[in-house]
Design a protein around this motif. Structure first.
Motif, short mmCIF file in Angstrom:
data_model
loop_
_atom_site.label_atom_id
_atom_site.label_comp_id
_atom_site.label_asym_id
_atom_site.label_seq_id
_atom_site.Cartn_x
_atom_site.Cartn_y
_atom_site.Cartn_z
N PHE A 112 1.20 -1.31 -2.64
CA PHE A 112 2.04 -1.25 -1.18
C PHE A 112 2.29 -2.36 -0.43
N LEU A 162 8.36 1.30 -9.70
CA LEU A 162 7.83 2.77 -10.33
C LEU A 162 8.92 3.44 -11.11
N LEU A 163 10.20 3.23 -10.18
CA LEU A 163 11.36 4.02 -10.98
C LEU A 163 11.76 3.31 -12.28
N VAL A 182 9.13 8.24 -5.83
CA VAL A 182 8.30 7.10 -5.44
C VAL A 182 7.13 7.75 -4.28
N GLN A 183 7.59 8.69 -3.70
CA GLN A 183 6.78 9.25 -2.69
C GLN A 183 5.50 9.93 -3.15
N PHE A 213 13.58 12.55 8.06
CA PHE A 213 13.25 11.15 8.68
C PHE A 213 13.70 11.23 10.31
N ILE A 226 -5.86 -1.15 -8.85
CA ILE A 226 -4.68 0.02 -8.68
C ILE A 226 -3.87 -0.27 -9.96
N ARG A 232 4.11 -1.48 -9.47
CA ARG A 232 4.40 -0.14 -9.32
C ARG A 232 3.47 0.82 -8.30
N PHE A 233 2.17 0.31 -8.36
CA PHE A 233 1.58 0.94 -7.50
C PHE A 233 1.01 0.23 -6.23
N LEU A 237 13.18 3.90 3.44
CA LEU A 237 12.86 4.70 1.95
C LEU A 237 12.10 3.97 1.09
N ASP A 238 10.90 4.66 0.62
CA ASP A 238 10.05 4.20 -0.22
C ASP A 238 10.83 3.59 -1.74
N SER A 239 11.75 4.41 -1.85
CA SER A 239 12.61 3.91 -3.21
C SER A 239 13.23 2.62 -2.60
N ILE A 291 3.12 9.13 -5.44
CA ILE A 291 2.09 8.58 -5.64
C ILE A 291 1.58 7.72 -4.52
N PHE A 318 0.71 10.54 -13.07
CA PHE A 318 1.94 9.56 -13.62
C PHE A 318 1.53 9.18 -14.98
N ARG A 348 7.58 -1.61 -4.55
CA ARG A 348 6.87 -0.68 -5.44
C ARG A 348 7.48 0.27 -5.86
N GLY A 349 8.75 0.93 -5.08
CA GLY A 349 9.62 1.79 -5.65
C GLY A 349 10.38 1.49 -6.83
N ALA A 398 14.95 10.14 -6.73
CA ALA A 398 14.41 8.78 -6.72
C ALA A 398 13.32 8.61 -5.60
N GLU A 399 13.58 9.13 -4.48
CA GLU A 399 12.77 9.17 -3.40
C GLU A 399 11.56 9.89 -3.63
N ARG A 420 -1.89 8.48 -9.70
CA ARG A 420 -1.75 7.67 -10.74
C ARG A 420 -1.93 8.30 -12.06
N THR A 469 0.93 -1.72 5.40
CA THR A 469 1.46 -0.71 4.79
C THR A 469 1.31 0.68 5.43
#
Ligand SMILES: Cc1cc2nc3c(=O)[nH]c(=O)nc-3n(C[C@H](O)[C@H](O)[C@H](O)COP(=O)(O)OP(=O)(O)OC[C@H]3O[C@@H](n4cnc5c(N)ncnc54)[C@H](O)[C@@H]3O)c2cc1C
Lengths: 481, 372
Positions: free
Chosen positions: B17, B41-42, A34-35, A61, A342, B14-15, B31-33, A37, A47, B37-38, A30-31, A44, A153
């Motif tokens: 930030f 996207l998931l 998400v990382q 981390f 986007i 989803r894209f 965590l990005d998840s 993109i 994807f 957005r996470g 999952a992580e 994208r 961000t």
């Protein structure tokens, strides 16, 4: 994956856990997904096309420099490629783990270490999100005056690594103007700390190597940044100039006459039509130029008075303060979907370019022509604003856009690369430098030799000396595969 | 119901930030998840058939506290909290919700409350199940279970006010946690049962100190087509207490000697239901000082980590999120934290080194102890 490799990976993970603790080593899909993109169109596109993403075997981390040192040494020992990651919101695939390996995510390194109210500095870990740093400073009466659109961000280390630029750069400069000292973990696992001030002649200021290095030469762990008291006043004023040429010339006069506008933004005809219509319901030709001054009230007033004279002599029609004020309040709005492209599967990129005054307009027209005429078949659009001004030149921030992306993947990618090539060529052939602040990464990496010529050998020499095995963020910035 | 209702949100988030800096779970885990957005996207990977639900992915969706700060922070207010809830519906539909979450639903099914049979709290002189009272006090399951002192305080105030009042026996779950956790049909059924019990008692005023129950009665029941008799007015305890003070049914003879009280805005009460001023006004009247504002407050207040039953379903993450909020609160160097949600009290109490009181307990302190 075979049992053996699974077992080996388990061992590696276990060792990483010994460095940062089990809860700060992630291997889950999952992580990783998400990382994968960032803001680069290709990620994208991957994807949308269901392409497999290059991914690390683990994400760690760290929370302090010592842990980063141990991680880097561990990567060397095991010959594992590693990629530093800040906000992961870069435009160029810079934090894509194209060779797998380990991602070192720095966002837990977010401590503010020291606020110096005498010399006006803040010492901070590099993983802090810029907005969090600014909030802290504001609460103490200060500001860093770094306001890129990704302020919410991206992390300070990311901005240093791409040498980013914010909207008040015409006065406060790029990130490289905002940092006195850097602490970096080098690829050999030692810590380099630059001298406490950067304006010295005790050899070169080596910290400069890392501004814009995009994590290819070391991992930035700490920075000593310049801060300013919150301004007593910040005032904006907007004008409509008859044409882009006259707009650029008016802006140049402001910059070369010793004024220090915090804001200078000149919109091309396309953007101007859009803004005037949205904001004032006006259908009017020309180019809007927004300017602004900040600081002590008396200085702001005096500078604005001179700016008004310059604008009047340049044929600028004064449209008052409202546009600038509204823009400032809503300056990030257009980066939220649905306003931001986007969210759409459209092909898009920014090809920001900086050049001396004598070249900048020509580059703009050449680039526009290259996009709109060269890619007419796909109805390519091109628009731009000029937003970072200096006393020697300025930069423009163009966006190209193709809404009807060909279905065939090969064709789509070749159009994308041809568009990037066309923009880069329009810039370099006419004395400009492409990429003012959005990163090179994988997006422009293949063109670095074109941009620099043989001069890029120096970069390769430095890379080879610091990171002979090319384990640190391999394949980025045109520094090898 | 289901993914189709939130495709637009998914597409837009989803894209993007832009709100990640605000998300309380992200602030705790980085965590990005764990960002809006996470989640988008998931979910879109699953929706487009690129991925199947993995255990980690399911866990992430249940680690969002549904606080709605992302929606508030967003320029276009995309309903990310709804997206997460819809995703949970999908997860429940395939029977893959985490064990703790399943346990909550099963417990409601078996006992009427998420936490099983209630402890035997002594509320004093309570007239349960009275007909046509001025007030029916609906404490809420987690208040009964974890904070009998809050029930004591509110019933003490009711006694003090001279109003006739009652409580339900048994009091059952209002349905809100079920809804949040992905069981909308079950939530509606639960709401029907509660509405029937309330209609039978027919109070003039329905008062609850639980922001989740309050939101259920005020906002969700009408949305779900569950109607309470129109003669029943619904109030959160903060509004009720404020009104009692204005009508002089509660008169403070003294003030509490506290000058630095921080008020933590519960997400459900503040951001979701727009109640910010009643608790602040009460604190001012009780202490003579306005509460010290925490750096992010009112609609921008960060979640304490309790939301969406997280304090119960995933105490580990909940505590991490609570620590972030506590760090913020600590910056103000307060003497006391006051809040208006029993779950916020649970979460903050778990991490803070100073007392955390519900607003009803604050009042009871000036009125002087037990009012039973
Ligand atoms: C909506 C939006 C608007 C944007 N507007 C602007 C703008 O106005 N101005 C601007 O300058 N940029 C802008 N950007 C681009 C982006 O924010 C910048 O490129 C930023 O510098 C990336 O930072 P990050 O922390 O997200 O970095 P990442 O994407 O994580 O990394 C970028 C590169 O830096 C490296 N890196 C990251 N941290 C470190 C570190 N500590 N040490 C060494 N290497 C590191 C990575 O390996 C990678 O190569 C925008 C992006 C978005 C999404």
């Amino acid at each position: 994956m075979s049992q053996d490799i699974d077992y080996l990976q388990e061992e590696l993970i276990h060792e990483l856990e010994k460095i940062v603790g089990p809860e700060r080593v992630l291997t889950d899909q999952a992580e990783k997904d998400v990382q994968s993109i960032d803001v680069w169109w290709i990620t994208r596109y991957w994807f949308f096309n269901r392409e497999p993403f290059p991914q690390p075997f683990a994400i760690v981390f760290p929370e302090c420099t010592e842990e980063v040192v141990r991680l880097v040494r561990w990567c060397n020992e095991h010959q594992v490629p590693y990629v530093p990651r800040g906000g992961g919101a870069g435009d160029s695939g810079g934090s894509w783990a194209i060779h797998g390996g380990l991602v070192i995510d720095l966002k837990r390194m977010d401590k503010i270490l020291e606020l110096n109210k005498k010399s006006l500095t803040v010492r901070v870990q590099s993983g802090i999100i810029q907005k969090h740093l600014e909030e802290y400073l504001n609460r103490h009466g200060y500001t860093m005056n770094h306001f890129p659109a990704s302020f919410n961000t991206s992390a300070l280390g990311g901005f240093i690594s791409t040498n980013g630029t914010g909207v008040l750069s015409s006065k406060y400069g790029k990130v490289s103007d905002m940092v006195h000292q850097l602490e970096v973990v080098l690829p050999n696992g030692t810590i380099f700390k630059s001298l406490p001030v950067r304006l010295h002649s005790t050899g070169p200021d080596y910290s400069r190597l890392f501004f814009g290095a995009e994590g290819t030469l070391g991992i930035i762990t700490e920075a000593l940044c310049k801060i300013y008291p919150l301004p007593e006043r910040r005032t904006f004023r907007s004008f409509i100039l008859p044409s882009l040429s006259e707009g650029i010339e008016a802006g140049r006069k402001i910059m070369v006459n010793g004024l220090m506008p915090c804001l200078m933004r000149l919109y091309d005809e396309f953007d101007t039509r859009h803004i005037l219509k949205n904001q004032f319901g006006l259908e009017q030709d020309g180019c809007v130029l927004m300017t602004g001054f900040d600081g002590l009230g008396k200085i702001v007033d005096a500078q604005m008075e001179v700016a008004l004279d310059i604008m009047q002599q340049s044929g600028g029609k004064d449209i008052g303060e409202e546009l600038g004020n509204t823009w400032w309040t809503n300056r990030y709005r257009s980066y939220y979907p649905p306003l931001d492209y986007i969210c759409e599967p459209w092909m898009t990129a920014v090809t920001d370019t900086v050049a001396p005054y004598e070249n900048i307009e020509k580059i703009y027209w050449e680039m526009k022509k290259a996009v709109e005429e060269g890619f007419q078949k796909w109805n390519a659009q091109f628009h731009a604003h000029f937003s970072h001004w200096y006393d020697w030149g300025t930069s423009f921030y163009p966006t190209f856009l193709i809404k009807n992306v060909p279905e065939d993947k090969k064709e789509a990618l070749s159009i994308y690369h041809a568009l990037i090539d066309a923009c880069v060529m329009a810039s370099i052939k006419n004395g400009g430098v492409i990429n003012e602040h959005h990163g090179i990464g994988l997006r422009f990496g293949r063109l670095m030799k074109e941009i620099y010529g043989d001069n890029y050998n120096l970069a390769l020499t430095i890379k080879n000396a610091l990171d002979p095995d090319h384990l640190l963020n391999p394949g980025k910035l045109g520094l090898g595969d | 119901m289901g993914i189709q209702e939130i495709r637009e949100t998914m597409k837009n988030c989803r894209f993007c930030f832009m709100c990640r800096h605000a998300c309380p779970t992200f602030l705790a885990t980085k965590l990005d998840s764990h960002t809006p957005r996470g989640y988008a996207l998931l979910l879109s990977e699953i929706d487009e058939g690129l991925k199947e639900w993995s255990n980690e992915c399911i866990a992430r969706f249940y680690q969002c506290s549904q606080c709605g700060l992302c929606r508030e922070d967003c320029e276009f207010h995309w309903k990310e909290d709804d997206l997460v809830r819809h995703a949970r519906e999908e997860i429940v539909a395939i029977g893959r919700e985490p064990q703790n979450v399943k346990g909550i639903a099963e417990s409601v099914r078996r006992t009427g409350t998420p936490f099983g049979h209630r402890k035997n709290e002594s509320i004093g002189n309570v007239f349960k199940n009275q007909q046509n009272p001025d007030v029916l006090y609906f404490a809420g399951c987690s208040t009964h279970q974890f904070h009998p002192e809050v029930v004591q305080s509110l019933t003490g105030l009711l006694n003090y006010s001279g109003l006739s009042w009652t409580m339900l026996e048994p009091e059952i779950c209002c349905g809100m946690p079920l809804f949040d956790l992905g069981y909308p049909t079950f939530a509606h059924q639960q709401a029907e049962s509660v509405a029937q019990l309330l209609a039978d008692r027919n109070p003039r005023l329905l008062v609850t100190g639980c922001p989740h129950c309050y939101r259920a009665f005020q906002e969700k029941y009408p949305e779900w087509g569950v109607s309470l008799p129109s003669s029943i007015q619904v109030m959160h305890s903060t509004e009720f207490i404020d009104q009692l003070m204005r009508e002089r049914k509660i008169e403070l003879k003294s003030k509490l000697a506290l000058s630095r009280v921080c008020y933590h805005d519960p997400c459900q009460l503040g951001r979701k239901m727009g109640i910010y001023d009643f608790p602040r006004s009460i604190i001012h009247q009780v202490t003579g000082h306005s509460p010290i504002e925490i750096f992010h407050n009112r609609e921008k207040a960060e979640c304490c980590g309790a939301g969406s039953a997280l304090f119960f379903s995933d105490p580990g993450i909940s505590t991490q999120v609570a620590r972030v909020r506590w760090n913020r609160i600590q910056e103000e160097n307060p003497q006391l934290i006051v809040t208006a949600c029993q779950n916020c009290k649970t979460a903050l109490q778990g991490v803070s080194s100073i007392d955390v009181l519900d607003i009803s307990e604050l009042i009871i302190q000036v009125l002087g102890g037990d009012q039973s």
